[in-house]
Write a protein that holds these residues in place. Structure first.
Motif, PDB file in Angstrom:
ATOM      1  N   UNK A  15      -6.761   5.036   3.632  1.00  0.00           N
ATOM      2  CA  UNK A  15      -6.991   6.347   4.246  1.00  0.00           C
ATOM      3  C   UNK A  15      -6.075   6.461   5.458  1.00  0.00           C
ATOM      4  N   UNK A  16      -5.296   7.535   5.473  1.00  0.00           N
ATOM      5  CA  UNK A  16      -4.295   7.676   6.529  1.00  0.00           C
ATOM      6  C   UNK A  16      -3.353   6.488   6.487  1.00  0.00           C
ATOM      7  N   UNK A  17      -3.162   5.837   7.628  1.00  0.00           N
ATOM      8  CA  UNK A  17      -2.338   4.627   7.719  1.00  0.00           C
ATOM      9  C   UNK A  17      -3.226   3.412   7.945  1.00  0.00           C
ATOM     10  N   UNK A  18      -4.347   3.363   7.229  1.00  0.00           N
ATOM     11  CA  UNK A  18      -5.306   2.272   7.380  1.00  0.00           C
ATOM     12  C   UNK A  18      -5.880   1.900   6.020  1.00  0.00           C
ATOM     13  N   UNK A  19      -6.482   0.698   5.977  1.00  0.00           N
ATOM     14  CA  UNK A  19      -7.194   0.246   4.778  1.00  0.00           C
ATOM     15  C   UNK A  19      -8.536  -0.316   5.231  1.00  0.00           C
ATOM     16  N   UNK A  20      -9.559  -0.038   4.437  1.00  0.00           N
ATOM     17  CA  UNK A  20     -10.896  -0.552   4.709  1.00  0.00           C
ATOM     18  C   UNK A  20     -11.195  -1.680   3.741  1.00  0.00           C
ATOM     19  N   UNK A  21     -11.603  -2.833   4.269  1.00  0.00           N
ATOM     20  CA  UNK A  21     -11.938  -3.992   3.450  1.00  0.00           C
ATOM     21  C   UNK A  21     -13.105  -3.639   2.526  1.00  0.00           C
ATOM     22  N   UNK A  22     -13.007  -4.009   1.246  1.00  0.00           N
ATOM     23  CA  UNK A  22     -14.074  -3.666   0.308  1.00  0.00           C
ATOM     24  C   UNK A  22     -15.359  -4.475   0.498  1.00  0.00           C
TER      25      UNK A  22
ATOM     26  N   UNK B  28       0.836  -1.195   0.000  1.00  0.00           N
ATOM     27  CA  UNK B  28       0.000   0.000   0.000  1.00  0.00           C
ATOM     28  C   UNK B  28       0.872   1.246   0.000  1.00  0.00           C
ATOM     29  N   UNK B  29       0.417   2.265  -0.714  1.00  0.00           N
ATOM     30  CA  UNK B  29       1.089   3.573  -0.725  1.00  0.00           C
ATOM     31  C   UNK B  29       0.087   4.603  -0.222  1.00  0.00           C
TER      32      UNK B  29
ATOM     33  N   UNK C 262     -16.809  -5.754   3.739  1.00  0.00           N
ATOM     34  CA  UNK C 262     -17.640  -5.496   4.912  1.00  0.00           C
ATOM     35  C   UNK C 262     -17.146  -4.317   5.757  1.00  0.00           C
ATOM     36  N   UNK C 263     -16.299  -3.500   5.182  1.00  0.00           N
ATOM     37  CA  UNK C 263     -15.864  -2.246   5.814  1.00  0.00           C
ATOM     38  C   UNK C 263     -15.051  -2.398   7.094  1.00  0.00           C
ATOM     39  N   UNK C 264     -14.434  -3.556   7.319  1.00  0.00           N
ATOM     40  CA  UNK C 264     -13.515  -3.653   8.449  1.00  0.00           C
ATOM     41  C   UNK C 264     -12.295  -2.785   8.142  1.00  0.00           C
ATOM     42  N   UNK C 265     -11.774  -2.127   9.153  1.00  0.00           N
ATOM     43  CA  UNK C 265     -10.639  -1.221   8.992  1.00  0.00           C
ATOM     44  C   UNK C 265      -9.430  -1.800   9.712  1.00  0.00           C
ATOM     45  N   UNK C 266      -8.279  -1.837   9.016  1.00  0.00           N
ATOM     46  CA  UNK C 266      -7.047  -2.383   9.574  1.00  0.00           C
ATOM     47  C   UNK C 266      -5.938  -1.347   9.530  1.00  0.00           C
ATOM     48  N   UNK C 267      -5.147  -1.314  10.595  1.00  0.00           N
ATOM     49  CA  UNK C 267      -3.950  -0.483  10.634  1.00  0.00           C
ATOM     50  C   UNK C 267      -2.914  -1.079   9.694  1.00  0.00           C
TER      51      UNK C 267
END
Length: 110
Positions: free
Chosen positions: A57-64, A30-31, A66-71
């Protein structure tokens, strides 16, 4: 550490991702919008969604899916979600992305 040259950092768009196939499965690179690069597993532990297709977004990614967000730094799910994804050492040197492959080699040797 054993570093593998993945290619130029500018081949990944800002707030985008690229997938690399490894011995342990697909790794997403990721960039971020501020030109930081992170490497994680490409699969969400919830439903197996391809994180490389998620929103950075920022230093995170949202799963396409179910919208789980991971650092992207720690791999930990954020908010009310539980779980984590693997993270891998990565650095940018001379405009090239270098991925540490020592964890992949350890899996192959086991």
């Amino acid at each position: 550490m054993s570093w593998l040259d993945i290619g130029p950092v500018d081949q990944i768009p800002l707030r985008g991702a690229r997938v690399v196939k490894t011995r342990v499965g697909c790794v997403a690179l990721f960039r971020t919008a501020v030109d930081e690069v992170f490497a994680t597993s490409d699969r969400c532990p919830h439903k197996g969604g391809p994180l490389s297709e998620g929103i950075v977004h920022g230093r995170a990614v949202t799963c396409p899916l179910h919208n789980w967000v991971f650092s992207l730094e720690t791999g930990q799910a954020q908010g009310a979600d539980e779980g984590s994804i693997d993270t891998y050492a990565v650095r940018v040197e001379g405009g090239k992305i270098l991925l540490d492959t020592s964890r992949f080699e350890a899996v192959a040797a086991a």
